[in-house]
Scaffold this motif. Structure first.
Motif, PDB file in Angstrom:
ATOM      1  N   LYS A 116     -17.155  10.660 -26.993  1.00  0.00           N
ATOM      2  CA  LYS A 116     -15.812  10.374 -26.134  1.00  0.00           C
ATOM      3  C   LYS A 116     -14.945  11.146 -27.226  1.00  0.00           C
ATOM      4  O   LYS A 116     -14.072  11.694 -26.795  1.00  0.00           O
ATOM      5  N   LEU A 117     -15.218  11.100 -28.384  1.00  0.00           N
ATOM      6  CA  LEU A 117     -14.456  11.931 -29.415  1.00  0.00           C
ATOM      7  C   LEU A 117     -14.688  13.245 -29.261  1.00  0.00           C
ATOM      8  O   LEU A 117     -13.630  14.395 -29.310  1.00  0.00           O
ATOM      9  N   GLU A 118     -15.837  13.641 -28.971  1.00  0.00           N
ATOM     10  CA  GLU A 118     -15.878  15.181 -29.056  1.00  0.00           C
ATOM     11  C   GLU A 118     -15.629  15.828 -27.663  1.00  0.00           C
ATOM     12  O   GLU A 118     -15.119  17.050 -27.682  1.00  0.00           O
ATOM     13  N   VAL A 137     -26.308   9.107 -35.355  1.00  0.00           N
ATOM     14  CA  VAL A 137     -25.217   8.273 -35.580  1.00  0.00           C
ATOM     15  C   VAL A 137     -25.830   6.964 -35.812  1.00  0.00           C
ATOM     16  O   VAL A 137     -27.009   6.677 -35.468  1.00  0.00           O
ATOM     17  N   THR A 147     -19.280   6.664 -28.594  1.00  0.00           N
ATOM     18  CA  THR A 147     -18.150   6.910 -29.066  1.00  0.00           C
ATOM     19  C   THR A 147     -18.012   8.269 -29.544  1.00  0.00           C
ATOM     20  O   THR A 147     -16.933   8.718 -29.301  1.00  0.00           O
ATOM     21  N   ARG A 148     -19.007   8.761 -30.102  1.00  0.00           N
ATOM     22  CA  ARG A 148     -18.988  10.062 -30.702  1.00  0.00           C
ATOM     23  C   ARG A 148     -18.898  11.252 -29.612  1.00  0.00           C
ATOM     24  O   ARG A 148     -18.084  12.262 -29.671  1.00  0.00           O
ATOM     25  N   VAL A 197     -24.061   2.445 -29.339  1.00  0.00           N
ATOM     26  CA  VAL A 197     -22.472   2.562 -28.699  1.00  0.00           C
ATOM     27  C   VAL A 197     -21.936   3.561 -29.735  1.00  0.00           C
ATOM     28  O   VAL A 197     -20.918   4.191 -29.204  1.00  0.00           O
ATOM     29  N   GLU A 198     -22.403   3.579 -30.928  1.00  0.00           N
ATOM     30  CA  GLU A 198     -21.573   4.756 -31.852  1.00  0.00           C
ATOM     31  C   GLU A 198     -21.990   6.213 -31.052  1.00  0.00           C
ATOM     32  O   GLU A 198     -21.084   7.138 -31.175  1.00  0.00           O
TER      33      GLU A 198
END
Lengths: 547, 335
Positions: free
Chosen positions: B73-75, B62, B70-71, B66-67
Motif C-alpha cells: 500500500k505504501l509503494e 518484511v 502495508t508495504r 500484514v506488513e
C-alpha cells in the motif's frame, strides 16, 4: 556572562541547526504521511473512524493512568535507594549496581517481559516461594500490577542513576559542614539532599512518564487483556492493520499534546537554584556510618528487584548453543550493523544534545535577545517530546519520501540511526544538562576571565570535568539504540539486520534458545558500555585549585 | 567528532551494501522475513528455481504478512515486487482492493487445501490450522472441543494473541465466530476467565507458553512437528477440537507491474509443484498445499488432522472485521 562572543555565535548556529534539523526530520515524515492519506488508499476497515470515539478516550485514560502510577512508583522508590547509594560510597559492588542500571534499556521489551515473568509470573520464583510458604493458588500479576512491576523494573534503575549523579554533585564541603554541625538525617535531607533532588526530579519524572506512556509490548503482554491498551497500540493498529496513516499521525499528536501539557506542569516545580562552590576535594559521607544496616537493606532490595529478571535472562541465555552462534555469519553481520548504528546514533545524539543543553544556559546568563530566548525555550521541549513521536510513524513517513529516490533499503541505516539518535536525546539531555549547569556555574566565569574559550575550553576545562557525564550519556544512547527494533521493521530486511531484528526473527520461528542467546549478548554489550563511565576515579573528580 | 562520524558512516555503508550487479533477468519476490531466513524455505527455493529459470531471484523480506500488505500500500504502483508471497486469506480482499495484482491465469493440478480454497488472483502454497497447543506434562485433560475450552476450568490458563495486532489473534476471533455465530460474545465472556493474557503477537504468546506460564497457547496444528523433528521433544501437542478448526492459508500472486510476467507465472507454477512443496514442511513448518515428492515425515503424519475446516470468505472478513473486533473488545475489556 559565561560565554565569549565567538562561543555565543557558534551556539546560536548550532542551536538553530539542531532545532531545524530535528523539526524538519519529524515534520517531513508526518507531512508525507498526512498527504498520503489524501490519496484515498485508506481502504482499511478503520478508515474514516472519528478520532475521539469512546475507544480512544478509554485508551487515552488508561495510558495516562498507568504511566502516572508507574512514574510515581519509580520516582518515589528511587529517592531512598539513591540516598542510600550516595551515602554508602564504599558499599560492596556499588559500582556494579550502578552499571546494571543501563542494561534494561538495551533489552527488547519481549526479552524483559519474559525475564520479569520468570520472577513474578505464575510459575515464577516469587510464586515458588509463596507456595513453599503454604499458599495454594499462584498470585497472578497480569493486569495493572504486572505493568507497574515491568515499568518500575525499567525505570527505577534509570531514576536511581540520575539521582545518584545529582547527589554526587553536591560539594564535599556540605557534608563536612553537616557533620560539624551534627545535623541529623532529617535535616540533611531537608537542607542538602532535597533541594538537589527537587531540581532534577521533574526532568526524571517527565522522562519516565514518556517512556511508560509509549510502552506497547509490556503493556499488552503483562496487562492481561485489551483493557490494558495504550495509545501507542492504537497508533500501531492504525498504521498496520487498518492502514490509516492520517489517524496514526493524529493519535501521535494527541499523545504529544496531553503528555506535553503534563511535562509543562512538571517543569514548573523544578526551580534552578544556586550552585555550591567546591574546592574539589573528595566526597566523604560522615553520615553513612550510622545507617550502614538500613542503607544496606535498601540497596539489597533494589539490587534483588533489578537483577533478578536480568539473572533469569542470563540463565536462559546460557542454554543457547554459543558454539554455533559464534560461527553464525548472520549474527556477525547483525552484531556489526547494530554496533555501527548505535555508535553513529549515540555520537549524533550527543552532537544534537550539546546545543539543547547549552543554549538555555546562554539565555539564562543574561545575553539573550528574543530569538535566543525562544530557542532556549523550544529546544529542551523539542528534545523531550521527541520520545513521544512513535518511531514507526517517522520511519513510515521517510519510507514514503525516500521511495521517490529509488531503492529505499539503501537509506535504511541512515534513517534508523537518526531515529535512534532522537530517541536517545531526552536521556542524553538529562544526563548532560544538570552536570553542565553545575560545571558552568563553577568554572565558566573563571575560564572566561582567563581567556580560555572555544575549543581550548572544551578540551582543557570542560572535558576533564564532564568526562563521566559524557560517557554515561553515550552509554545510555548506545544501549537504547542497541535494543531498538522499531524502525528496522518498516524497511524490511534487504541485508539490513540488527540484533533485535534477528532476535525477534529467531523467536518467531520457534528458535527460542537462539533468541535467548542473542538477548544475553545484548545484555552483556550494554553492561560493557557502562564500564568507561563508571571506572573508579584515580584523581579527584574535579580538578580544583588544590588538585 | 566529525572524523569519527564519517568513519562510522563509511563502515555502515560497507556492512550493509547490497551487491547490485546487473544479472540477466531478475525476479523480485516480496515475502515475510522468516521465509528467507537461512533455515527457512527461501535459500533452497532460490537455488532450485534459479537453476531452471535462467534468472536471479531477489528477496525482499518484511516482518510478516500484514506488513507485506502495508508495504504494498505504501509503494503503490511504484512497487518493485513481481511476486508477492506470504499474504493469508484474510488479507486477500484488501490486497485485491489495492488494484496492484493481476489474475494468475493458471490452473495448477494437485492442490489439496482443505476447505476448497480457489481464487483467480492468488494461489495457495501452504496452510495450517489454528489449534490450541498444550503442554502434555502439565495438562492431563486437554480440551477436546472449542466448547470444552470455553467452559473449562478457569484455573487452567491459555495465552492468546490480540486480533488487533496479530493474525493468529484474528484467526481465533474468526474461529469462535464460525462456531458460535451470534453467541460469540457469550463464549468470549466465558473463555475470558481462562485467558491469562492477550499478547501483541505470536512470539510473545509462544514464549510465555514455553516458559511454562500457561499450559495452553493459541498456535497451529503444525507447531508440535517442530518440537519433535528439531528438538526431539514430544511434550507439546495440539488439541483436536470436535467442531473443527479454522484454517490459515498462505498465498502468493503476481503484480500488475511485474517486469516479466511470464517469469512471474513460471515462479507461481514452480511454487505449486512438488519441488517447492517438498521444501515447505520442514522449513516453514506448515502443511504443503500441493503434492510433495516423498511422503511427509512421520511427525507430520502424527499431527492433528481436522475433520472439519472453517474458512470465511475474504470479503466477509473484510466487511466484518472491525465490528467483530469491537465486539471482542467490549467483552474482553469489561471488568
Amino acid at each position: 556572562m559565561i560565554f565569549a562572543r565567538a562561543e555565543r555565535r557558534t551556539l546560536d548556529i548550532a542551536g538553530a541547526l539542531a532545532l531545524g534539523g530535528v523539526l524538519a526530520f519529524v515534520g517531513v515524515a508526518t507531512a508525507v504521511l498526512l498527504g498520503h492519506a489524501g490519496s484515498g488508499s485508506g481502504a482499511g476497515a478503520g478508515a474514516g473512524a472519528p478520532l475521539f470515539d469512546a475507544y480512544i478516550l478509554r485508551v487515552a485514560r488508561f495510558t495516562f493512568l498507568q504511566a502516572a502510577l508507574s512514574t510515581l512508583l519509580s520516582v518515589a522508590l528511587a529517592i531512598p535507594v539513591a540516598r542510600a547509594l550516595a551515602r554508602q560510597r564504599a558499599f560492596l559492588g556499588r559500582v556494579w549496581i550502578l552499571r546494571l542500571s543501563a542494561v534494561p534499556l538495551g533489552l527488547p521489551a519481549l526479552v524483559a517481559a519474559l525475564g520479569i515473568i520468570e520472577i513474578w509470573g505464575r510459575q515464577g520464583v516469587v510464586n515458588d516461594l509463596l507456595r513453599l510458604a503454604g499458599l495454594q493458588n499462584p498470585v497472578s500479576v497480569y493486569g495493572l500490577t504486572g505493568i507497574l512491576i515491568a515499568h518500575v523494573f525499567f525505570n527505577l534503575p534509570l531514576a536511581v542513576r540520575f539521582l545518584v549523579a545529582a547527589l554526587e554533585r553536591i560539594p564535599a564541603e556540605y557534608w563536612l559542614s553537616s557533620a560539624n554541625l551534627g545535623m541529623g538525617g532529617g535535616a540533611v535531607f531537608r537542607l542538602i539532599e532535597w533541594p538537589v533532588i527537587r531540581r532534577v526530579l521533574p526532568g526524571i519524572a517527565g522522562l519516565v512518564f514518556m517512556l511508560c506512556a509509549t510502552s506497547f509490548t509490556l503493556v499488552l503482554t503483562l496487562g492481561g487483556g485489551p483493557a490494558a491498551t495504550t495509545i501507542e497500540v492504537a497508533i500501531y493498529q492504525a498504521l498496520r492493520f487498518d492502514f490509516d496513516p492520517a489517524r496514526a499521525v493524529l493519535l501521535a499528536f494527541l499523545q504529544i499534546a496531553v503528555t506535553g501539557l503534563l511535562l509543562f506542569v512538571l517543569s514548573l516545580f523544578g526551580r534552578p537554584q544556586d550552585e555550591g562552590v567546591t574546592a574539589g576535594r573528595a566526597i566523604r559521607r560522615f553520615d553513612g556510618r550510622r545507617r550502614r544496616v538500613t542503607d544496606g537493606l535498601v540497596i539489597l532490595a533494589f539490587t534483588l528487584f533489578t537483577a533478578a529478571p536480568l539473572l533469569a535472562t542470563l540463565v536462559s541465555g546460557l542454554a543457547a548453543d554459543f558454539g554455533r552462534l559464534a560461527l553464525d555469519p548472520t549474527l556477525h553481520r547483525a552484531l556489526l550493523t547494530s554496533l555501527a548504528i548505535s555508535l553513529a546514533s549515540a555520537s549524533l545524539s550527543l552532537a544534537i544534545a550539546l546545543p539543547v543543553v547549552l543554549v538555555p544556559q546562554l539565555a539564562e546568563s543574561g545575553a539573550a535577545g528574543p530569538a535566543r530566548l525562544i530557542m532556549a525555550g523550544v529546544l529542551p521541549a523539542v528534545g523531550s517530546l521527541i520520545l513521544l513521536v512513535p518511531p514507526v510513524v517517522v520511519a513510515t513517513g521517510w519510507f514514503l519520501m525516500l521511495r521517490l529516490f529509488g531503492e529505499t533499503g539503501r537509506f535504511a541505516p541512515a534513517i534508523v540511526t537518526v531515529i535512534n539518535a532522537l530517541m536517545a536525546l531526552p536521556f542524553v539531555v538529562r544526563v548532560l544538562g544538570p552536570a553542565y549547569r553545575t560545571h558552568l556555574a563553577r568554572t565558566a566565569r573563571l575560564a572566561l576571565s582567563l581567556g580560555i574559550t572555544g575549543r581550548r575550553r572544551l578540551v582543557t576545562i570542560d572535558w576533564p570535568a564532564l568526562k563521566k557525564p559524557f560517557l554515561t550519556a553515550f552509554a545510555f544512547a548506545m544501549a537504547l539504540s542497541l535494543g531498538d527494533l522499531g524502525a528496522v521493521a518498516i524497511f524490511g530486511a534487504e541485508g539490513f539486520v540488527t540484533l533485535p531484528w534477528l532476535l525477534y526473527s529467531r523467536m518467531a520461528s520457534y528458535r527460542t534458545a537462539d533468541a535467548a542467546g542473542i538477548a544475553l549478548i545484548l545484555g552483556v554489550l550494554c553492561l560493557l558500555l557502562t564500564l568507561p563511565s563508571t571506572a573508579p576515579d584515580r584523581a579527584p573528580e574535579r580538578p580544583g585549585p588544590d588538585a | 567528532m566529525r572524523t569519527l562520524l564519517s568513519t562510522l558512516v563509511t563502515a555502515l555503508a560497507v556492512c550493509v551494501a547490497v551487491p547490485a550487479s546487473a544479472q540477466e533477468k531478475t525476479l523480485t519476490v516480496y515475502t515475510y522475513e522468516s521465509f528467507i531466513a537461512e533455515w527457512g524455505p527461501g535459500p533452497k527455493v532460490k537455488e532450485e528455481f534459479e537453476k531452471t529459470c535462467g534468472c536471479k531471484v531477489e528477496w525482499v523480506g518484511v516482518a510478516d504478512g500484514v506488513e507485506l500488505l502495508t508495504r504494498l500500500k505504501l509503494e503503490g504502483e511504484g512497487t518493485k515486487a513481481d511476486v508477492v508471497l506470504g499474504l493469508d486469506t484474510n488479507l486477500i480482499a484488501e490486497a485485491k482492493a489495492t488494484g496492484l495484482f493481476e489474475a494468475h491465469g493458471l490452473s495448477p493440478k494437485d492442490l489439496t487445501v482443505p476447505g476448497g480454497f480457489s481464487d483467480d488472483t492468488f494461489l495457495p502454497y501452504d496452510y495450517g490450522h489454528f489449534a490450541v497447543v498444550y503442554d502434555s506434562e502439565t495438562l492431563k485433560n486437554p480440551p477436546t472441543s472449542l466448547k470444552d475450552l470455553v467452559e473449562g476450568d478457569p484455573a487452567e490458563k491459555i495465552v492468546i494473541e490480540d486480533p488487533r495486532t496479530s493474525t493468529p489473534g484474528l484467526g481465533l476471533l474468526l474461529w469462535v465466530k464460525s462456531v458460535y455465530g451470534d453467541k460469540a460474545p457469550e463464549a468470549w465472556e466465558k473463555l475470558k476467565r481462562r485467558v491469562l493474557t492477550v499478547t501483541p503477537g505470536w512470539s510473545e504468546a509462544y514464549g510465555l507458553f514455553t516458559k511454562g506460564e500457561a499450559p495452553m497457547v493459541l498456535s497451529y496444528t503444525t507447531s508440535p512437528a517442530y518440537h519433535v523433528i528439531a528438538e526431539k521433544n514430544e511434550r507439546y501437542k495440539a488439541a483436536a477440537f470436535s467442531e473443527g478448526h479454522y484454517i490459515q492459508i498462505e498465498v502468493a500472486g503476481l503484480t500488475r507491474t511485474a517486469g516479466d510476467k511470464a517469469l512471474a507465472r513460471q515462479f507461481l507454477t514452480y511454487m505449486t509443484g512438488p519441488d517447492f512443496q517438498s521444501i515447505i514442511p520442514e522449513t516453514n513448518w506448515m502443511m504443503p498445499a500441493g503434492k510433495t515428492r516423498d511422503p511427509l515425515p512421520a511427525a507430520f503424519d502424527a499431527l492433528v488432522k481436522p475433520e472439519k475446516t472453517f474458512l470465511m470468505s475474504p470479503e466477509e472478513v473484510a466487511a466484518n472485521r472491525k465490528a467483530w473486533i469491537d465486539e471482542w473488545l467490549a467483552v474482553m475489556s469489561a471488568k
